[in-house]
Scaffold this motif. Structure first.
Motif, PDB file in Angstrom:
ATOM      1  N   PRO A 107      34.235  90.491  49.902  1.00 44.13           N
ATOM      2  CA  PRO A 107      33.551  90.549  51.199  1.00 44.13           C
ATOM      3  C   PRO A 107      32.543  89.424  51.421  1.00 44.13           C
ATOM      4  O   PRO A 107      32.329  89.008  52.555  1.00 44.13           O
ATOM      5  CB  PRO A 107      32.868  91.921  51.188  1.00 44.13           C
ATOM      6  CG  PRO A 107      32.758  92.285  49.749  1.00 44.13           C
ATOM      7  CD  PRO A 107      33.937  91.654  49.065  1.00 44.13           C
ATOM      8  N   ILE A 108      31.956  88.905  50.362  1.00 50.27           N
ATOM      9  CA  ILE A 108      31.010  87.785  50.518  1.00 50.27           C
ATOM     10  C   ILE A 108      31.734  86.579  51.107  1.00 50.27           C
ATOM     11  O   ILE A 108      31.213  85.911  52.011  1.00 50.27           O
ATOM     12  CB  ILE A 108      30.363  87.408  49.160  1.00 50.27           C
ATOM     13  CG1 ILE A 108      29.626  88.604  48.553  1.00 50.27           C
ATOM     14  CG2 ILE A 108      29.440  86.202  49.303  1.00 50.27           C
ATOM     15  CD1 ILE A 108      28.495  89.130  49.366  1.00 50.27           C
ATOM     16  N   ASN A 109      32.930  86.297  50.614  1.00 51.08           N
ATOM     17  CA  ASN A 109      33.713  85.174  51.143  1.00 51.08           C
ATOM     18  C   ASN A 109      33.991  85.361  52.630  1.00 51.08           C
ATOM     19  O   ASN A 109      33.894  84.415  53.414  1.00 51.08           O
ATOM     20  CB  ASN A 109      35.031  85.024  50.386  1.00 51.08           C
ATOM     21  CG  ASN A 109      34.840  84.613  48.950  1.00 51.08           C
ATOM     22  OD1 ASN A 109      33.724  84.349  48.511  1.00 51.08           O
ATOM     23  ND2 ASN A 109      35.922  84.578  48.203  1.00 51.08           N
ATOM     24  N   MET A 110      34.344  86.569  53.026  1.00 48.26           N
ATOM     25  CA  MET A 110      34.621  86.847  54.431  1.00 48.26           C
ATOM     26  C   MET A 110      33.364  86.669  55.277  1.00 48.26           C
ATOM     27  O   MET A 110      33.413  86.056  56.343  1.00 48.26           O
ATOM     28  CB  MET A 110      35.178  88.263  54.580  1.00 48.26           C
ATOM     29  CG  MET A 110      35.628  88.609  55.994  1.00 48.26           C
ATOM     30  SD  MET A 110      34.393  89.351  57.079  1.00 48.26           S
ATOM     31  CE  MET A 110      34.150  90.923  56.321  1.00 48.26           C
ATOM     32  N   LEU A 111      32.236  87.173  54.802  1.00 45.96           N
ATOM     33  CA  LEU A 111      30.995  87.037  55.568  1.00 45.96           C
ATOM     34  C   LEU A 111      30.572  85.573  55.702  1.00 45.96           C
ATOM     35  O   LEU A 111      30.079  85.160  56.753  1.00 45.96           O
ATOM     36  CB  LEU A 111      29.884  87.868  54.922  1.00 45.96           C
ATOM     37  CG  LEU A 111      30.061  89.383  55.016  1.00 45.96           C
ATOM     38  CD1 LEU A 111      29.051  90.103  54.131  1.00 45.96           C
ATOM     39  CD2 LEU A 111      29.961  89.860  56.454  1.00 45.96           C
ATOM     40  N   LYS A 112      30.790  84.791  54.675  1.00 45.48           N
ATOM     41  CA  LYS A 112      30.490  83.357  54.768  1.00 45.48           C
ATOM     42  C   LYS A 112      31.442  82.658  55.728  1.00 45.48           C
ATOM     43  O   LYS A 112      31.036  81.758  56.474  1.00 45.48           O
ATOM     44  CB  LYS A 112      30.548  82.716  53.381  1.00 45.48           C
ATOM     45  CG  LYS A 112      29.378  83.108  52.508  1.00 45.48           C
ATOM     46  CD  LYS A 112      29.429  82.441  51.150  1.00 45.48           C
ATOM     47  CE  LYS A 112      28.209  82.815  50.321  1.00 45.48           C
ATOM     48  NZ  LYS A 112      28.219  82.178  49.000  1.00 45.48           N
ATOM     49  N   GLU A 113      32.692  83.079  55.725  1.00 47.35           N
ATOM     50  CA  GLU A 113      33.691  82.451  56.595  1.00 47.35           C
ATOM     51  C   GLU A 113      33.416  82.758  58.064  1.00 47.35           C
ATOM     52  O   GLU A 113      33.550  81.877  58.912  1.00 47.35           O
ATOM     53  CB  GLU A 113      35.091  82.917  56.181  1.00 47.35           C
ATOM     54  CG  GLU A 113      36.213  82.219  56.873  1.00 47.35           C
ATOM     55  CD  GLU A 113      36.357  80.744  56.561  1.00 47.35           C
ATOM     56  OE1 GLU A 113      37.291  80.123  57.101  1.00 47.35           O
ATOM     57  OE2 GLU A 113      35.549  80.161  55.799  1.00 47.35           O
ATOM     58  N   ILE A 114      33.000  83.983  58.390  1.00 48.32           N
ATOM     59  CA  ILE A 114      32.720  84.260  59.794  1.00 48.32           C
ATOM     60  C   ILE A 114      31.455  83.530  60.257  1.00 48.32           C
ATOM     61  O   ILE A 114      31.343  83.183  61.425  1.00 48.32           O
ATOM     62  CB  ILE A 114      32.674  85.770  60.121  1.00 48.32           C
ATOM     63  CG1 ILE A 114      31.565  86.487  59.389  1.00 48.32           C
ATOM     64  CG2 ILE A 114      34.019  86.423  59.860  1.00 48.32           C
ATOM     65  CD1 ILE A 114      31.410  87.948  59.778  1.00 48.32           C
ATOM     66  N   GLN A 115      30.556  83.247  59.329  1.00 47.66           N
ATOM     67  CA  GLN A 115      29.399  82.406  59.678  1.00 47.66           C
ATOM     68  C   GLN A 115      29.841  80.978  59.973  1.00 47.66           C
ATOM     69  O   GLN A 115      29.322  80.329  60.886  1.00 47.66           O
ATOM     70  CB  GLN A 115      28.379  82.382  58.539  1.00 47.66           C
ATOM     71  CG  GLN A 115      27.641  83.676  58.359  1.00 47.66           C
ATOM     72  CD  GLN A 115      26.625  83.569  57.259  1.00 47.66           C
ATOM     73  OE1 GLN A 115      25.524  83.071  57.488  1.00 47.66           O
ATOM     74  NE2 GLN A 115      26.981  84.023  56.066  1.00 47.66           N
ATOM     75  N   ARG A 116      30.789  80.498  59.220  1.00 49.05           N
ATOM     76  CA  ARG A 116      31.280  79.125  59.391  1.00 49.05           C
ATOM     77  C   ARG A 116      31.872  78.911  60.780  1.00 49.05           C
ATOM     78  O   ARG A 116      31.635  77.894  61.418  1.00 49.05           O
ATOM     79  CB  ARG A 116      32.335  78.791  58.324  1.00 49.05           C
ATOM     80  CG  ARG A 116      32.882  77.359  58.444  1.00 49.05           C
ATOM     81  CD  ARG A 116      34.059  77.115  57.526  1.00 49.05           C
ATOM     82  NE  ARG A 116      35.252  77.861  57.878  1.00 49.05           N
ATOM     83  CZ  ARG A 116      36.095  77.544  58.869  1.00 49.05           C
ATOM     84  NH1 ARG A 116      35.871  76.502  59.648  1.00 49.05           N
ATOM     85  NH2 ARG A 116      37.175  78.288  59.097  1.00 49.05           N
ATOM     86  N   VAL A 117      32.614  79.896  61.294  1.00 49.94           N
ATOM     87  CA  VAL A 117      33.291  79.722  62.580  1.00 49.94           C
ATOM     88  C   VAL A 117      32.407  80.104  63.768  1.00 49.94           C
ATOM     89  O   VAL A 117      32.774  79.868  64.913  1.00 49.94           O
ATOM     90  CB  VAL A 117      34.637  80.481  62.637  1.00 49.94           C
ATOM     91  CG1 VAL A 117      35.571  79.976  61.554  1.00 49.94           C
ATOM     92  CG2 VAL A 117      34.454  81.983  62.555  1.00 49.94           C
ATOM     93  N   CYS A 118      31.230  80.673  63.499  1.00 52.82           N
ATOM     94  CA  CYS A 118      30.305  81.061  64.561  1.00 52.82           C
ATOM     95  C   CYS A 118      29.362  79.896  64.878  1.00 52.82           C
ATOM     96  O   CYS A 118      28.857  79.232  63.978  1.00 52.82           O
ATOM     97  CB  CYS A 118      29.507  82.287  64.119  1.00 52.82           C
ATOM     98  SG  CYS A 118      28.501  83.014  65.429  1.00 52.82           S
ATOM     99  N   LYS A 119      29.124  79.674  66.161  1.00 51.37           N
ATOM    100  CA  LYS A 119      28.184  78.631  66.567  1.00 51.37           C
ATOM    101  C   LYS A 119      26.790  78.948  66.042  1.00 51.37           C
ATOM    102  O   LYS A 119      26.438  80.120  65.881  1.00 51.37           O
ATOM    103  CB  LYS A 119      28.174  78.500  68.090  1.00 51.37           C
ATOM    104  CG  LYS A 119      29.476  77.934  68.636  1.00 51.37           C
ATOM    105  CD  LYS A 119      29.452  77.826  70.147  1.00 51.37           C
ATOM    106  CE  LYS A 119      30.785  77.247  70.633  1.00 51.37           C
ATOM    107  NZ  LYS A 119      30.856  77.230  72.106  1.00 51.37           N
ATOM    108  N   PRO A 120      25.961  77.927  65.778  1.00 53.33           N
ATOM    109  CA  PRO A 120      24.633  78.144  65.186  1.00 53.33           C
ATOM    110  C   PRO A 120      23.765  79.155  65.935  1.00 53.33           C
ATOM    111  O   PRO A 120      23.016  79.897  65.318  1.00 53.33           O
ATOM    112  CB  PRO A 120      24.001  76.757  65.204  1.00 53.33           C
ATOM    113  CG  PRO A 120      25.145  75.813  65.210  1.00 53.33           C
ATOM    114  CD  PRO A 120      26.248  76.507  65.978  1.00 53.33           C
ATOM    115  N   HIS A 121      23.857  79.197  67.244  1.00 50.40           N
ATOM    116  CA  HIS A 121      23.059  80.148  68.021  1.00 50.40           C
ATOM    117  C   HIS A 121      23.905  81.318  68.508  1.00 50.40           C
ATOM    118  O   HIS A 121      23.495  82.054  69.410  1.00 50.40           O
ATOM    119  CB  HIS A 121      22.370  79.443  69.187  1.00 50.40           C
ATOM    120  CG  HIS A 121      21.410  78.388  68.735  1.00 50.40           C
ATOM    121  ND1 HIS A 121      20.219  78.687  68.103  1.00 50.40           N
ATOM    122  CD2 HIS A 121      21.496  77.038  68.758  1.00 50.40           C
ATOM    123  CE1 HIS A 121      19.603  77.567  67.782  1.00 50.40           C
ATOM    124  NE2 HIS A 121      20.350  76.553  68.167  1.00 50.40           N
TER     125      HIS A 121
END
Length: 124
Positions: free
Chosen positions: A41-55
């Motif tokens: 799940p950590i990998n998934m949470l990091k990946e959804i952060q990657r594709v989300c715009k900074p704001h």
């Protein structure tokens, strides 16, 4: 002003730990009951952060460890059998996983004896 008929929607099957989308592509990323079923799940949470715009916003609807000890004890005792049957690790420490993934949690609401989490977060 656009109507819903003007919005193009496409669906893709993706590996949540390795999304094919560009960095910072989305204004909002939503996950419903995915943290409990991911092997990493950590990998998934990091990946959804990657594709989300900074704001942008990350919205999580999850279930996991209860805020009541006696319920968490029950979940812990039944976790292996439950995961084997349903593919769901229902006793995960959702907020701990968010912290470990460096997710910037803005707001948390919990219900159902603290086992259901609605989390509003931002990418770190």
């Amino acid at each position: 002003k656009k109507s819903m008929s003007d919005v193009k929607i496409t669906y893709q099957i993706e590996n949540a730990e390795s999304l094919s989308f560009a960095d910072q592509e989305f204004d909002c990323v939503v996950d419903t009951f995915g943290v409990c079923s991911m092997e990493r799940p950590i990998n998934m949470l990091k990946e959804i952060q990657r594709v989300c715009k900074p704001h942008g916003s990350i919205l999580l609807l999850e279930h996991g460890k209860s805020s009541f000890g006696f319920i968490s004890n029950y979940l812990d005792k039944q976790a292996f059998d439950h995961a084997a049957h349903w593919g769901c690790y229902w006793n995960r420490d959702i907020l701990g996983l968010c912290k470990e993934a460096n997710l910037d949690v803005v707001n948390v609401k919990r219900s159902n004896f603290g086992t259901t989490y609605f989390i509003i977060a931002k990418p770190s």
